[in-house]
Design an enzyme around this catalytic site. Structure first.
Site: not given
Ligand SMILES: NC(=O)C[C@H](N)C(=O)O
Length: 335
Positions: A13, A57-58, A89-90, A272-273
């Site tokens: 992003t 896009d990750s 971030t993903d 899973q916690c």
């Molecule tokens: N905030 C982000 O970066 C989300 C984006 N979909 C990614 O992971 O590339």
């Protein structure tokens, strides 16, 4: 002498622009960034910026991207004092974990960051995250892979994305932050890993080698079987309940797991916690896993367990050797 930092833009992003289908990655980030920073750039460590030929896009990350990142850093390792990896971030926590295992003997800062809103937007968290990451990448006290996000410095292999849209999207639920950025940059120096001697791994990953499966009530044995018995699978990350408990009353399910272990699939059991560790043996349900040779994954995050297993499978052929290596603490990823 001023520090020199290399920034690697992989996508995500932070450098995206709007399109009719929503945000998409866009090349030429260096120009947009320098325009955005303007004269402020003079106060920052000197940096060069390189980018992936194919920005992603990750969500489209594969293990091959981890090797690509290591190759791009390794080639320039001795020319720079530190590195910033700009990433979506993903799957940032997966990459941060993988890099921590691949950049063995890391002796300088590798700071991974990104943003929730693109730098191209008026109100964004990209500038702040990037500026902080650049400053931290010039700090020679750091000699490990970290995630820096919203003023938090986290061990890379302990970090998790915990919020979909908040700026405070990352945390390390099982360990304290390595640093916090407010008016001052405060590092928890006693928590930082010591420097090593670089001996990086650049494996040819088989993306099919590892599968990850959460247990859920009533999970059919055939689903478990289909997961570990698929072509190329050599490792299974099992996300069980609580302190590491599987549905041991389901005989078919347990028999499938036993077959997986006997046929050389390395199984690691994590919880899973969000917080706490696996302890196979507190309950009889969990103790059943010890008999099968399932590795107790301590307090590993799912992302770290997945990346650690992937990396170790490229290093060892024998399941016994993989299991032994999994149980070792390699770079602060588990207690
Ligand atoms: N905030 C982000 O970066 C989300 C984006 N979909 C990614 O992971 O590339």
């Amino acid at each position: 002498m001023t520090a020199r930092v290399l920034v690697l833009y992989t996508g995500g992003t932070i450098g995206m622009v709007p399109s009719e289908q929503g945000y998409v990655p866009c090349p030429g980030f260096d120009g947009r960034l320098r325009e955005e920073l303007g004269e402020r750039a003079a106060e920052l460590p000197e940096y060069d910026l390189v980018e992936f030929d194919q920005l992603i896009d990750s969500a489209n990350l594969t293990p091959a991207h981890w090797t690509r990142i290591v190759q791009m850093l390794e080639k320039r390792w001795h020319e720079y004092d530190g590195f910033v990896v700009l990433h979506g971030t993903d799957t940032m926590a997966y990459t941060a974990s993988a890099l921590s295992f691949l950049l063995r003997g890391c002796d300088r800062p590798v700071i991974i960051t990104g943003s929730q809103i693109p730098l191209s937007q008026l109100r964004n968290d990209g500038v702040d995250n990037l500026v902080t990451a650049l400053l931290l990448a010039a700090d020679r006290r750091i000699t490990e892979v970290c995630v820096c996000f919203n003023g938090r410095l986290l061990r890379g292999n302990r970090a998790r994305k915990v919020r979909t849209s908040g700026f405070d999207a990352f945390d390390s639920p099982n360990v304290p932050w390595l640093g916090q950025v407010g008016i001052d940059i405060e590092l928890q120096e006693d928590l930082l890993l010591p420097p090593g001697t670089p001996d990086f791994l650049q494996p040819d990953f088989d993306p099919a080698a590892v599968v990850m499966l959460p247990v859920f009530p009533g999970m059919p044995a055939r689903l478990l079987e289909a997961a570990w018995n698929a072509p190329g699978v050599r490792g299974l990350v099992l996300q069980s309940y609580g302190v590491g408990n599987p549905p041991d009353a389901d005989e078919a399910w347990m028999a499938s797991l036993e077959r997986a272990c006997n046929q050389g699939v390395t199984v690691i059991n994590i919880s899973q916690c969000q917080q706490g560790a696996v302890c196979q043996g507190v309950y009889a349900t969990g103790a059943a896993l010890n008999r099968l040779g399932v590795v107790a994954g301590a307090d590993l995050t799912p992302e770290a367990a997945f990346a650690k297993l992937h990396v170790l499978l490229t290093q060892h052929r024998e399941p016994q050797a993989v299991r032994q290596a999994l149980a070792q603490v390699l770079c602060g990823e588990q207690n």
